[in-house]
Design an enzyme around this catalytic site. Structure first.
Site, mmCIF file in Angstrom:
data_model
loop_
_atom_site.group_PDB
_atom_site.id
_atom_site.type_symbol
_atom_site.label_atom_id
_atom_site.label_comp_id
_atom_site.label_asym_id
_atom_site.label_seq_id
_atom_site.Cartn_x
_atom_site.Cartn_y
_atom_site.Cartn_z
ATOM 1 N N LYS A 119 -17.693 -14.376 -4.104
ATOM 2 C CA LYS A 119 -16.400 -13.746 -4.389
ATOM 3 C C LYS A 119 -16.142 -12.697 -3.320
ATOM 4 C CE LYS A 119 -13.436 -14.107 -7.975
ATOM 5 N NZ LYS A 119 -13.096 -15.345 -8.702
ATOM 6 N N GLY A 133 -2.178 -10.181 -20.652
ATOM 7 C CA GLY A 133 -1.978 -10.500 -19.246
ATOM 8 C C GLY A 133 -1.147 -11.754 -19.076
ATOM 9 N N GLY A 191 0.219 -12.972 -16.112
ATOM 10 C CA GLY A 191 0.350 -13.275 -14.688
ATOM 11 C C GLY A 191 0.385 -14.773 -14.467
#
Length: 366
Positions: free
Chosen positions: A80, A185, A187
C-alpha cells in the site's frame, strides 16, 4: 518515528519514505509480503494529522492486502502507499508525477492502484513516470458495461454480495426488502453499495463528511441523513462502514444495535481484540479484507484476461469464502476475523514454504 518496533510492523519486507520539496509530496510505501507475487495495493491520499498516523495506516493497509489477496486466491502480495495531504486542496499533476517516480524506484516490488483520495486520472498521471500502476486501462467491466479501470464498482458489488451472505447467515433471510442498513461513507464505493441496496429494496441511513455526496444519496435513494455520532448506533439490521478505519472501537461497539457489520472500509477494527468483543455481543462481523476484495480481483483480471464473466464469478465467490468463515466461527466459537486470518495465512505461508523448498532443491542440484 519507530518502524521495526512499531506495533503494526508485522515483519514487513519493505517500507520506504519519499519527500519531494518541489511538489510538496510526502509519501510512504509499505510492502508487507510478496510470497504469492508482487505487492499490489491502492495509493491513498489523506490529510493525516501526524506522520505517525500515516505510518500506522500504511502498515495496517499493506498487511491487509496480503491477507485480502490470499483469501481471494490471487497471485499477488500485499502492499500500500499513502500520500500525506488533502486531495481536494493539495493534489497537483506535478505531485502525482513525483509519486510515479517514487513507485518506479521500487522496480516492480510494488504496483499502485486507485484508493481513497486518488482516481484513475491520477494513476494515469503517475503512469507517465512508472509502468508499475494498475487499474487504468479501458475494458469490459464485471457487469458487462465499459470500465475505465476504476475498481470501485467491483468493490461495491463484492461488498453487496458479502453483505447478502452475512444477512443470510445471521438473520436467516435472502430477501433484502425492508432491511435496515446504515452506510457510513457515501464515496465511490459507499455510494455504489447504497445503490445496490436501494435496488434490492433496503431502507438506508447515511452519513458522509462531504455534504454533496450525502445530498446525492438522499436524492437518489431516499436515504435518511444522520450525524457522524449517530450512524453506528442506530436501531438497524446492518451497519456498513465504508469510510476510514478503526470505527469499531471501545467507544462505538457498546452502542451498536445492529446484528451484522458488513462494509467496505479497510481496518474497521481499532484493535484485534474488538473482533472477540463483537462476537460476545452477538454481532456478526464480516472481515473487511474479505468482503472488500472485489476491487483487487477486478484489477488482477485486468492484468491477465479481462474476461467480464470470470471477474463477476470471482467477485461472487466472496460470498462463498465468507460462508466458510462464518461456519467455522460458529463451529469453533472463535471470532470471524481470527478465522479469516488463519485461512489467509494457510494460503500465503504454504506458497512461501513451497518456494523455500524449490530454492533448496535448486541449490542442491547445482
Amino acid at each position: 518515528m519507530n518502524v521495526f518496533s512499531h506495533p503494526e510492523f508485522d515483519n514487513h519486507e519493505h517500507v520506504s519514505f519519499f519527500c519531494d520539496p518541489k511538489t510538496g509530496l510526502k509519501a510512504i510505501i509499505a510492502v508487507h509480503n510478496t510470497s504469492r507475487g508482487p505487492a499490489l495495493g491502492g495509493c491513498r491520499m489523506f490529510p493525516y494529522a501526524t506522520d505517525e498516523e500515516a505510518l500506522r495506516d500504511v502498515l495496517r493497509l499493506s498487511r491487509g492486502m496480503t491477507y485480502k489477496s490470499a483469501l481471494a486466491n490471487l497471485d499477488l502480495g500485499g502492499g500500500k502507499s499513502v500520500i500525506i495531504g488533502d486531495p481536494r486542496k493539495h493534489k497537483t499533476e506535478d505531485l502525482m508525477e513525483a509519486m510515479g517516480r517514487f513507485v518506479e524506484q521500487l522496480n516492480g516490488l510494488y504496483i499502485a492502484a486507485e484508493d481513497s483520495g486518488t482516481s484513475v486520472a491520477d494513476l494515469k498521471i503517475m503512469a507517465r513516470q512508472t509502468k508499475h500502476v494498475a487499474g487504468i486501462s479501458s475494458h469490459p467491466g464485471f457487469d458487462g458495461k465499459p470500465s475505465n479501470g476504476d475498481p470501485s464498482p467491483a468493490t461495491a458489488y463484492g461488498t453487496f454480495v458479502g453483505l447478502q451472505a452475512a444477512v443470510r447467515h445471521k438473520l436467516g433471510r435472502s430477501d433484502l426488502r425492508g432491511l435496515k442498513v446504515a452506510v457510513q461513507g457515501i464515496g465511490n464505493v459507499g455510494y455504489r453499495l447504497a445503490r445496490h441496496l436501494h435496488e434490492a429494496g433496503a431502507q438506508l441511513w447515511v452519513n458522509d463528511i462531504h455534504q454533496d455526496q450525502l445530498d446525492r444519496a438522499v436524492a437518489e435513494f431516499g436515504a435518511i441523513p444522520v450525524g457522524a455520532d449517530e450512524i453506528l448506533s442506530l436501531p438497524v439490521d446492518v451497519i456498513a462502514p465504508c469510510a476510514l478505519g478503526a470505527v469499531l472501537n471501545d467507544t462505538s461497539i457498546p452502542t451498536i444495535q445492529a446484528k451484522v457489520i458488513a462494509g467496505a472500509a479497510n481496518n474497521q477494527l481499532a484493535h484485534p481484540y474488538h473482533d472477540d468483543v463483537l462476537m460476545k455481543q452477538g454481532i456478526l462481523y464480516t472481515p473487511d479484507f474479505v468482503i472488500n476484495a472485489g476491487g483487487i480481483i477486478d484489477v488482477f483480471h485486468e492484468r491477465t484476461d479481462h474476461d467480464a464473466n470470470k471477474v463477476r464469478a470471482h467477485v461472487e465467490s466472496i460470498g462463498e469464502t465468507l460462508e466458510e468463515i462464518f461456519t467455522r466461527s460458529d463451529r469453533d466459537q472463535r471470532p470471524t476475523g481470527v478465522i479469516a486470518n488463519e485461512l489467509a495465512e494457510e494460503r500465503f505461508e504454504h506458497i512461501s514454504a513451497q518456494k523455500e523448498q524449490d530454492t533448496h532443491q535448486f541449490a542442491k542440484a547445482g
